[in-house]
Design an enzyme around this catalytic site. Structure first.
Site, PDB file in Angstrom:
ATOM      1  CD  GLU A 296      -2.892  -0.874   0.054  1.00 12.97           C
ATOM      2  OE1 GLU A 296      -3.034   0.562  -0.603  1.00 12.97           O
ATOM      3  OE2 GLU A 296      -3.533  -1.610  -0.787  1.00 12.97           O
TER       4      GLU A 296
ATOM      5  CE1 TYR B  27      -6.657   3.350   0.457  1.00 12.64           C
ATOM      6  CE2 TYR B  27      -4.330   3.210   0.781  1.00 12.64           C
ATOM      7  CZ  TYR B  27      -5.459   2.666  -0.057  1.00 12.64           C
ATOM      8  OH  TYR B  27      -5.304   1.702  -0.647  1.00 12.64           O
TER       9      TYR B  27
ATOM     10  CG  ASP C 292      -7.991   3.657  -3.919  1.00  9.38           C
ATOM     11  OD1 ASP C 292      -9.145   3.819  -4.013  1.00  9.38           O
ATOM     12  OD2 ASP C 292      -7.234   2.944  -4.453  1.00  9.38           O
TER      13      ASP C 292
END
Length: 265
Positions: free
Chosen positions: A50, A131, A149
């Site tokens: 990520e 996030y 996202d």
């Protein structure tokens, strides 16, 4: 029931969406299960992938993820890595501050042990924002959370429309999260697959400036497919318009003494 596109919300819409999500998940697994960070999903692989994928294309990460994991296979090895070795392994991914952020997060997480952490707890870790913390919980742990996202934001806004989400340019992500928690969270059984499918749809069929609606597995029930105006572009334009309205007035003071310029402020 009002079955028109302008209907704000009815429970059947959620059932339709969940059915479409099942189709999207099947498509996603068929097409993208070869991604190395998906082959052996784990908390650590999710953390690394990520942060790598932020501001970087999937293709770029595909070429570097496995080598990075071979060199730093776990939190301990990454935590203790020499800075020069880390930056060398990160070469080609750009934005080298992310590598240092990743190592800092790994060092803090290594001290916590293997205890599964909440989103709130993860957000206290230096280098992990909203996030990434949600992505670790939803994708890494496969537990209830929503990591929004750009792809997921765009897909959900286009599918539901801004009216159903009660969204505008100022509250878009919060509106999506509120709707998700109220209407979808309790009905989803695989949060990992849910996120991966939406990300894949956004990257493949529902891009910012290009859409392939007729090929999209979410096309049935999608608010935007028959709409002239794209809800996503509408919100983006509204954001830009608000930014343009904000202006800065600069005052400059000229002070003269004996007819000569003495001071400028």
């Amino acid at each position: 029931f009002d079955f028109s596109p302008d209907a704000l919300y009815h429970p059947w819409m959620v059932q339709t969406f969940l059915h479409q999500i099942d189709l999207a998940i099947s498509w996603s697994k068929k097409e993208f299960s070869h991604f190395p960070w998906r082959k052996k999903r784990s908390f650590y692989h999710t953390l690394v992938s990520e942060i790598m994928l932020q501001q970087t294309t999937v293709t770029t990460v595909l070429n570097r993820f496995e080598n990075f994991i071979q060199q730093f296979p776990d939190l301990a090895s990454l935590s203790n890595a020499d800075s020069a070795d880390l930056l060398r392994a990160w070469q080609g991914l750009g934005y080298y501050r992310r590598a240092k952020r990743l190592q800092g997060a790994a060092q803090a997480l290594a001290q916590k042990g293997k205890v599964k952490m909440s989103v709130a707890a993860l957000m206290q870790i230096p280098g992990l924002g909203d996030y990434t913390a949600n992505a670790i919980v939803a994708i890494g742990y496969n537990r209830p959370a929503l990591a929004i996202d750009a792809n997921i934001e765009r897909v959900l806004l286009r599918y539901w429309g801004e009216k159903k989400l009660q969204a505008n340019s100022l509250n878009l992500r919060q509106a999506i999260k509120t709707f998700f928690e109220a209407e979808l969270q309790s009905k989803i059984t695989d949060f990992r697959a849910f996120h991966e499918a939406l990300m894949d749809v956004g990257r493949t069929y529902c891009q910012a400036r290009s859409t392939a609606c007729l090929q999209c597995p979410l096309k049935s029930g999608c608010f935007s497919i028959d709409q002239k105006d794209d809800p996503y572009l509408k919100v983006i334009k509204a954001k830009k318009a608000k930014l343009q309205k904000k202006s800065v007035v600069l005052w400059r003071h000229f002070i003269y003494k004996n007819k000569k310029l003495f001071l400028v402020q």
